[in-house]
Write a protein that holds these residues in place. Structure first.
Motif, PDB file in Angstrom:
ATOM      1  N   SER A 106      12.000   4.453   3.219  1.00  0.00           N
ATOM      2  CA  SER A 106      12.330   4.409   4.653  1.00  0.00           C
ATOM      3  C   SER A 106      12.674   5.788   5.180  1.00  0.00           C
ATOM      4  O   SER A 106      12.313   6.152   6.309  1.00  0.00           O
ATOM      5  N   GLU A 107      13.363   6.588   4.378  1.00  0.00           N
ATOM      6  CA  GLU A 107      13.690   7.953   4.797  1.00  0.00           C
ATOM      7  C   GLU A 107      12.423   8.797   4.923  1.00  0.00           C
ATOM      8  O   GLU A 107      12.278   9.590   5.862  1.00  0.00           O
ATOM      9  N   LEU A 108      11.494   8.621   3.976  1.00  0.00           N
ATOM     10  CA  LEU A 108      10.219   9.334   4.061  1.00  0.00           C
ATOM     11  C   LEU A 108       9.492   8.967   5.347  1.00  0.00           C
ATOM     12  O   LEU A 108       8.995   9.836   6.072  1.00  0.00           O
ATOM     13  N   VAL A 109       9.434   7.681   5.646  1.00  0.00           N
ATOM     14  CA  VAL A 109       8.771   7.218   6.862  1.00  0.00           C
ATOM     15  C   VAL A 109       9.435   7.817   8.097  1.00  0.00           C
ATOM     16  O   VAL A 109       8.761   8.249   9.046  1.00  0.00           O
ATOM     17  N   ALA A 110      10.761   7.886   8.112  1.00  0.00           N
ATOM     18  CA  ALA A 110      11.483   8.442   9.255  1.00  0.00           C
ATOM     19  C   ALA A 110      11.186   9.933   9.434  1.00  0.00           C
ATOM     20  O   ALA A 110      10.985  10.407  10.561  1.00  0.00           O
ATOM     21  N   ARG A 111      11.144  10.682   8.339  1.00  0.00           N
ATOM     22  CA  ARG A 111      10.855  12.114   8.443  1.00  0.00           C
ATOM     23  C   ARG A 111       9.431  12.346   8.948  1.00  0.00           C
ATOM     24  O   ARG A 111       9.172  13.259   9.741  1.00  0.00           O
ATOM     25  N   ARG A 112       8.504  11.531   8.483  1.00  0.00           N
ATOM     26  CA  ARG A 112       7.127  11.658   8.957  1.00  0.00           C
ATOM     27  C   ARG A 112       7.052  11.372  10.454  1.00  0.00           C
ATOM     28  O   ARG A 112       6.347  12.057  11.197  1.00  0.00           O
ATOM     29  N   ALA A 113       7.773  10.352  10.910  1.00  0.00           N
ATOM     30  CA  ALA A 113       7.770  10.011  12.324  1.00  0.00           C
ATOM     31  C   ALA A 113       8.363  11.130  13.177  1.00  0.00           C
ATOM     32  O   ALA A 113       7.952  11.327  14.327  1.00  0.00           O
ATOM     33  N   ASP A 114       9.288  11.900  12.605  1.00  0.00           N
ATOM     34  CA  ASP A 114       9.913  13.018  13.318  1.00  0.00           C
ATOM     35  C   ASP A 114       9.130  14.321  13.178  1.00  0.00           C
ATOM     36  O   ASP A 114       9.600  15.380  13.577  1.00  0.00           O
ATOM     37  N   ARG A 115       7.944  14.239  12.569  1.00  0.00           N
ATOM     38  CA  ARG A 115       7.089  15.414  12.367  1.00  0.00           C
ATOM     39  C   ARG A 115       7.786  16.485  11.516  1.00  0.00           C
ATOM     40  O   ARG A 115       7.671  17.689  11.757  1.00  0.00           O
ATOM     41  N   GLN A 116       8.500  16.043  10.501  1.00  0.00           N
ATOM     42  CA  GLN A 116       9.155  16.963   9.583  1.00  0.00           C
ATOM     43  C   GLN A 116       8.289  17.141   8.333  1.00  0.00           C
ATOM     44  O   GLN A 116       7.919  16.153   7.699  1.00  0.00           O
ATOM     45  N   ALA A 148       8.366  11.479 -16.098  1.00  0.00           N
ATOM     46  CA  ALA A 148       8.981  11.158 -17.402  1.00  0.00           C
ATOM     47  C   ALA A 148       9.965   9.999 -17.265  1.00  0.00           C
ATOM     48  O   ALA A 148      10.071   9.150 -18.157  1.00  0.00           O
ATOM     49  N   ASP A 149      10.702   9.946 -16.125  1.00  0.00           N
ATOM     50  CA  ASP A 149      11.676   8.864 -15.946  1.00  0.00           C
ATOM     51  C   ASP A 149      11.517   8.158 -14.592  1.00  0.00           C
ATOM     52  O   ASP A 149      12.300   7.274 -14.259  1.00  0.00           O
ATOM     53  N   TRP A 150      10.505   8.552 -13.809  1.00  0.00           N
ATOM     54  CA  TRP A 150      10.175   7.939 -12.521  1.00  0.00           C
ATOM     55  C   TRP A 150      11.314   8.022 -11.501  1.00  0.00           C
ATOM     56  O   TRP A 150      11.519   7.117 -10.707  1.00  0.00           O
ATOM     57  N   THR A 151      12.040   9.130 -11.539  1.00  0.00           N
ATOM     58  CA  THR A 151      13.005   9.400 -10.484  1.00  0.00           C
ATOM     59  C   THR A 151      12.300  10.191  -9.380  1.00  0.00           C
ATOM     60  O   THR A 151      11.322  10.914  -9.644  1.00  0.00           O
ATOM     61  N   ARG A 152      12.799  10.060  -8.154  1.00  0.00           N
ATOM     62  CA  ARG A 152      12.159  10.698  -7.003  1.00  0.00           C
ATOM     63  C   ARG A 152      13.204  11.314  -6.095  1.00  0.00           C
ATOM     64  O   ARG A 152      14.323  10.822  -6.015  1.00  0.00           O
ATOM     65  N   ARG A 153      12.788  12.358  -5.378  1.00  0.00           N
ATOM     66  CA  ARG A 153      13.642  12.931  -4.349  1.00  0.00           C
ATOM     67  C   ARG A 153      12.756  13.533  -3.268  1.00  0.00           C
ATOM     68  O   ARG A 153      11.585  13.874  -3.526  1.00  0.00           O
ATOM     69  N   LEU A 154      13.308  13.642  -2.070  1.00  0.00           N
ATOM     70  CA  LEU A 154      12.604  14.263  -0.960  1.00  0.00           C
ATOM     71  C   LEU A 154      13.102  15.687  -0.791  1.00  0.00           C
ATOM     72  O   LEU A 154      14.309  15.943  -0.863  1.00  0.00           O
ATOM     73  N   VAL A 155      12.190  16.616  -0.565  1.00  0.00           N
ATOM     74  CA  VAL A 155      12.556  18.019  -0.366  1.00  0.00           C
ATOM     75  C   VAL A 155      11.835  18.542   0.874  1.00  0.00           C
ATOM     76  O   VAL A 155      10.788  18.026   1.283  1.00  0.00           O
ATOM     77  N   GLY A 156      12.409  19.586   1.473  1.00  0.00           N
ATOM     78  CA  GLY A 156      11.817  20.218   2.636  1.00  0.00           C
ATOM     79  C   GLY A 156      11.408  21.646   2.350  1.00  0.00           C
ATOM     80  O   GLY A 156      11.584  22.149   1.226  1.00  0.00           O
ATOM     81  N   PRO A 157      10.847  22.346   3.342  1.00  0.00           N
ATOM     82  CA  PRO A 157      10.394  23.725   3.144  1.00  0.00           C
ATOM     83  C   PRO A 157      11.480  24.669   2.649  1.00  0.00           C
ATOM     84  O   PRO A 157      11.184  25.608   1.891  1.00  0.00           O
TER      85      PRO A 157
END
Length: 353
Positions: free
Chosen positions: A122-132, A141-150
């Motif tokens: 949901s956070e990914l979708v929100a950032r995309r909607a905000d043109r970020q 290896a453990d299927w963990t994920r995180r969102l990063v910016g420029p």
């Protein structure tokens, strides 16, 4: 921002999950040889086998759907590899022999150990909607994920290419970049087919022309129109490195102010309609008001590839072709030395955003 239907892959998966249908995301993570879709391309799959997007075609895509439905049921991610000979290639959606690897991740099954966290999606979708600009970093290896910016990974965003981290071979970095934008200045006849072609190609398109008689919703349906003076409108619009500007009014009072703003920006493509003689006069005018030779050298004029275009539609084709070349082969951009040019992105340097 108006994301196009064929780009709404994470959004579709999030909607299917919220509706209780189950969902998974499949992403191309590596290719060798021929592959019709670049690294970063995505496919959303529902628990019932509905799909949105593409990772290949033919039997490859069908096999991915089968694996994804199983992954949804099990709540476990998987990395798939498909390789075909030249003789088998056509049947599985490849132009010739090649290999692709596809990462399949169920949504909302993090409790089972591996899937996408629905809140993170949901956070990914929100950032995309905000043109970020945003990237999803997945540790396979453990299927963990995180969102990063420029600011977190500037080199990745400069490269504008999804892929495994060369310094961590189990870390996949999927870029989600804002849609490309085209600003057309001047509601000329060629602007009408150009707006349609650019929108079909995935651009967010807007039109600027202070002449309200020409720039009307009837001539340009579903297109944001500004009747402000072009320099003020472009400054308000904001021109970044994912923006193209094309001036088509053939009127210096309209085109020149727009070009002065565009040439001082990071826009990846700046084109101006007019003959070689018209352009020579334009160069003199821009130089007289202080535009530097280096800035003027960035201008593609006469606009469009030289394909002998005559009709408005043919001119639009030539502009779209040149714009695509400047985007995908940055070394061809005028006024840019080879040493300073960004890396050639080939077929595509982006994730499916």
């Amino acid at each position: 921002m108006a994301l196009h239907d064929h780009d709404l892959i994470p959004e579709t998966a999030a909607r299917w999950h919220a509706a209780g249908q189950g969902a998974a995301l499949a992403t191309v993570v590596e290719t060798w040889g021929s592959a019709p879709r670049p690294v970063g391309s995505m496919l959303a799959i529902s628990g019932a086998g509905d799909i949105a997007g593409s990772v290949s075609g033919g039997c490859v895509e069908g096999a991915v759907v089968v694996e994804a439905v199983e992954a949804i049921a099990e709540g476990r991610c998987r990395l798939l590899e498909f390789g075909v000979s030249h003789d088998e290639a056509f049947a599985v959606g490849l132009a010739c022999g090649g290999t692709i690897r596809v990462m399949v991740e169920p949504v909302g099954r993090e409790g089972a150990g591996q899937g996408w966290d629905a809140t993170l999606l949901s956070e990914l979708v929100a950032r995309r909607a905000d043109r970020q600009p945003v990237a999803v970093v997945t540790e396979t290896a453990d299927w963990t994920r995180r969102l990063v910016g420029p600011a977190d990974m500037p080199a990745l965003f400069r490269r504008e290419r999804s892929g495994f981290d060369p310094e961590a071979i189990a870390r996949f970095q999927a870029l989600h970049l804002p849609p490309l934008r085209l600003v057309v200045v001047g509601a000329a006849h060629a602007a009408q087919p150009l707006v349609l072609m650019a929108r079909t190609s995935g651009y967010d398109v807007s039109l600027i022309d202070p002449r309200e008689t020409f720039a009307t919703p009837a001539r340009f349906p579903d297109t944001p129109i500004s009747h402000d003076w072009p320099d003020a409108a472009l400054r308000a619009h904001g021109l970044d490195r994912r923006t193209a500007v094309v001036t088509l009014s053939h009127d210096p009072k309209i085109d020149d102010p727009a070009l002065m703003v565009a040439l001082a920006s990071e826009a990846f493509y700046i084109g101006a309609l007019g003959s070689t003689r018209t352009h020579a006069k334009r160069v003199n005018r821009l130089s007289a008001v202080g535009v530097s030779p280096g800035e003027i050298a960035r201008l593609d004029a006469p606009v469009g590839l030289n394909i002998g275009a005559l009709t408005p539609a043919e001119i639009a084709v030539s502009v779209m072709a040149e714009m695509t070349e400047r985007l995908r082969r940055p070394g061809t951009r005028p006024g840019l030395s080879r040493a300073a040019a960004p890396a050639d992105t080939g077929q595509s340097g982006e994730a499916a955003a």
